[in-house]
Structures are given as C-alpha cells and as structure tokens.
Design an enzyme around this catalytic site. Sequence first.
Site, short mmCIF file in Angstrom:
data_model
loop_
_atom_site.label_atom_id
_atom_site.label_comp_id
_atom_site.label_asym_id
_atom_site.label_seq_id
_atom_site.Cartn_x
_atom_site.Cartn_y
_atom_site.Cartn_z
N CYS A 333 12.90 20.05 15.48
CA CYS A 333 11.69 20.85 15.62
C CYS A 333 11.74 21.68 16.91
O CYS A 333 12.52 22.62 17.01
CB CYS A 333 10.46 19.97 15.55
SG CYS A 333 8.95 20.92 15.16
N HIS A 417 10.80 16.38 10.79
CA HIS A 417 10.59 15.08 11.43
C HIS A 417 10.78 13.97 10.40
O HIS A 417 10.51 14.14 9.22
CB HIS A 417 9.17 14.99 11.99
CG HIS A 417 8.89 15.93 13.11
ND1 HIS A 417 9.48 15.80 14.34
CD2 HIS A 417 8.07 17.02 13.18
CE1 HIS A 417 9.03 16.77 15.13
NE2 HIS A 417 8.19 17.52 14.46
#
Length: 495
Positions: A333, A417
């Site tokens: 991310c 994630h």
Amino acid sequence: MKGALLVAGTTSDAGKSVVTAGICRWLVRQGVKVAPFKAQNMSLNSFVTAGGAEIGRAQEVQARAARLEPVADMNPILLKPGSDRRSQVVLMGRPLTDVDALEYGALKDMLREKALESLERLRAAHDVVICEGAGSPAEINLRAGDIANMGLARAAGLPVVVVGDIDRGGVFAAFYGTVALLDAADQAHISGFIVNKFRGAVELLQPGLDTLHDLTGRPVYGVLPWLDGLWLDVEDSLALDNRRVVTRGPHGRQTLRVAVVRLPRISNFTDLDALAAEPGVIVRFVTDPAELDDADLVVLPGSRATVSDLAWLRENGLARAVQERKGPVLGICGGFQMLARDIHDGVESGAGHVRGLGLLPVTVTFRAEKTLARPTGQAYGHPVRAYEIHHGVAAVEGGEPFLDGCRVGDVWGTTWHGALENDDFRRAFLTDVAARAGRAYVPAPDVSFAALREERLDALGDLVEQHLDVGAMMRLIERGPPDVPLLPPGGTTRP
C-alpha cells in the site's frame, strides 16, 4: 441474558482490545449472541467489511471472537491521524472529512448521536454488546466532548470495568486515580477493575487488591496472567514496543530475517503478523539503515502519510539504503507507493508532484475518493483474498504482474492488505524470497494463520473463564451499574 458492558482502561495499550475480545469469545461459547462495539477509535490499523466499510482492525478481530461478520456499526467513528494535528474522520465506514482538534469538536454532537444509534442497533440485534473504551476515562481535559468512555457509559447506562496493565507499573495508583478524578455521575458507572498482564503469584498481589477495594468500594473482578503470543491485530503502534526484538548478528541459514521499516505514520502493520507466525521467520521493526544490512527481506508497510513518511525515509538514510539494496524488497500500500517513480498528491499531503524511490515502473495519483474493497486474485499459482484501503491509485507501466501491483527483479509492490494471511501464497512467496536471499529456509507446510488466530481467541476466552469472576461479570452485564460509593476529590471511602 441481555445487557451491555464497557471495558475501559487506565491507559492506551492497557489491554482493552484483547480483554474485550476474550469476553466476546467466552460469552459466545456460553451460547450468548454477543457483539463488540467501539464508538470512537483512533487507529491506523483498519479493515474493510464485506459491505465496503472501513473499521478498526481490533473490532474485526473482536467480531471474529464473537463469531460474527464485522459491520460498520461495530466501529461507527474511526479517526486516522495524518499528522500530529489533523486526522481523517471515517463515519460509518466512509471518509467524512479531515479535521484538527478544534474542528473535530464542532462535529462531536452529531458523531455522538451516530455512535449511540449504532449501539442501539447492535443491542437490538444481539443479547449482549461488549463495548471498548478509548484511551483512559480519566482524561479529564477531554471529558466535555467524550464519546467513547464515560460519555457513552452515561448516555447508554453502561456498567464500566477498568483494565490496568500491571506490567508497566503503578496499576493501583492508576485504578484509584481513575475513580478519584471523575465526577460523581461518572464514578457511579465505574463498577470494578481487571488487572492485566500479571507475572507471578497472585497471593503476593492480594494485599493490594484488598486495599484497593477498601479505598474505592469496588471489586477486582480478576487478575489476568501474562501470556505470550496474544498480540492480535492491535490498533496502537505503542504495541510494537512489546514485539519480539532480535539483536543484529549471525543467524542460521535456515532462518529468514525480515526487517519492517517502522514509519512515523505506519498503518496496517498487522499485515506482518502472518510472517511472524511462521517458524524460522524473525520479524523486526527498524528505524536505522544499518538494520537493513542483514535482512533477507525488507518491507515498506502501509502509511497514512505516504509523502511525509517518504521524506522521513530520505532524511534518515533509509531511502538510499532501500534503493541500493541487493535483495528482496516488498512494498504494501503506502510502501508500494513509495517504491514508484512518481507520486502526484494533491489530496493527502497537498505536495503535488514528488519523486518516489524509482524501484518500480509505477505512477501514483492520489484521488479524493478512497478505495475500499475486498479483492481476490492469484499469485504464485495460489488464490489470494485481501482488502484495500487507499487514496493513491497506481498506474503500472511495466514489470511482471503481482496481485494488483507489479514486480521487477527482487522488488514487489501491491496495495493489497492481508495478502500474507493466505497460507499457500505466503509459503510460495517466502520460498522465492529465501532462494533469492541465499537462505536454506523452508516454510513449514502446516501453518494455518486462520487456525492460529482461532487458537489465540480461544486462549483469550480461557483466560477470562479461568481468571475472572465470570458469575459476577454476568450479573454486572445483566443488571447494569451497581450501587457503589463515591469518592470526594482526593478522598477515600474510609471513615
């Protein structure tokens, strides 16, 4: 059985989250339909529900403890700090606005009503709701606008138990001071205490427990012993200080060493829990370039402030260490965004164009709308289920596909994630990393991260059942706040 309870704490990281999860698991094993709730959460560890709502990661774990699918009502207000002064306000799983402390105060009345509505919906749908407080209920400078602690307890008529971390010291003073600092109406909801993280013989603690009862007129519902390995999707980066730290030096070839850069605004560092659960994998959170030297894998984790944390990397020499590294690097991310060639950010930092580390052929553009999703895909021939939380959109211009991102040589990047929680993918990825790092490490073939989490949740339920006065806890949940003596300011119940 019907009722509710608020689990407060003497401090942040006192153990509120794990005690709440343990009570949820204990109750659901008794056949009680129970749900977790946290009115207001300040955390950079978050999760996306099946309905596309962003909530605190701790509430997702508590929902799992209660054997429920998490929903937005379990954490209606989530604050995500982007700096020391400003936070993003997430309301019912969606970004509302970015505010400083004074601006947030103007939203408090509306947010309190939304939180109480969520609590009422949960109470209507479940037998019991176990609420978690935030920080400490004795933060008297914040009491006027409190949503998550005594403000919630009084508005909803909740009994409150206060958890204290005895391992850090001063727990008796913290318990007594918590009660003594509150006004009479708040004190009336403080029903008792739970001592957490105790090491040693409880008999040695008993004189202090008795004196605390004499001074406050409130019982200690139990003493929970220290138990290693119960860090479960924590919400506070303070908990990183209690993670396993391994000194630098030689290790066996069968060991895989992972260095995770501890960014100032690190988010969703729970992504690495699955690596730490693997036998033979050592996970360290590091802030010094020298600590990357003996790492087999360097991870740039998520960040709530990508551009700011990238500047910090450069100031501390970590950016150069990553750029010059000869070995595997994984960006997740915000960390993936830092590995890009170019970043265009007029949303999160307002910095405009910023050069990235240039290790991946990617251009990142920040957009006002946040991506909240539960994607699925494949990597290394195995299915991967994950979740996404980001404003930055990555345009991949080369390299090999890797989940939604890319890979070039020994560098991988993805916005997903939770990907490492997929067992088969994790083993295949670590096998590749070990081969590239020249390690003889072989992943264990039978580690199930989901099963490990269940074991930890059951262990929490066992702690509650074995070390708390569960009969008294049940009565407290059903009957509400008991009659308790009130302490005058600086006073005592003793004659």
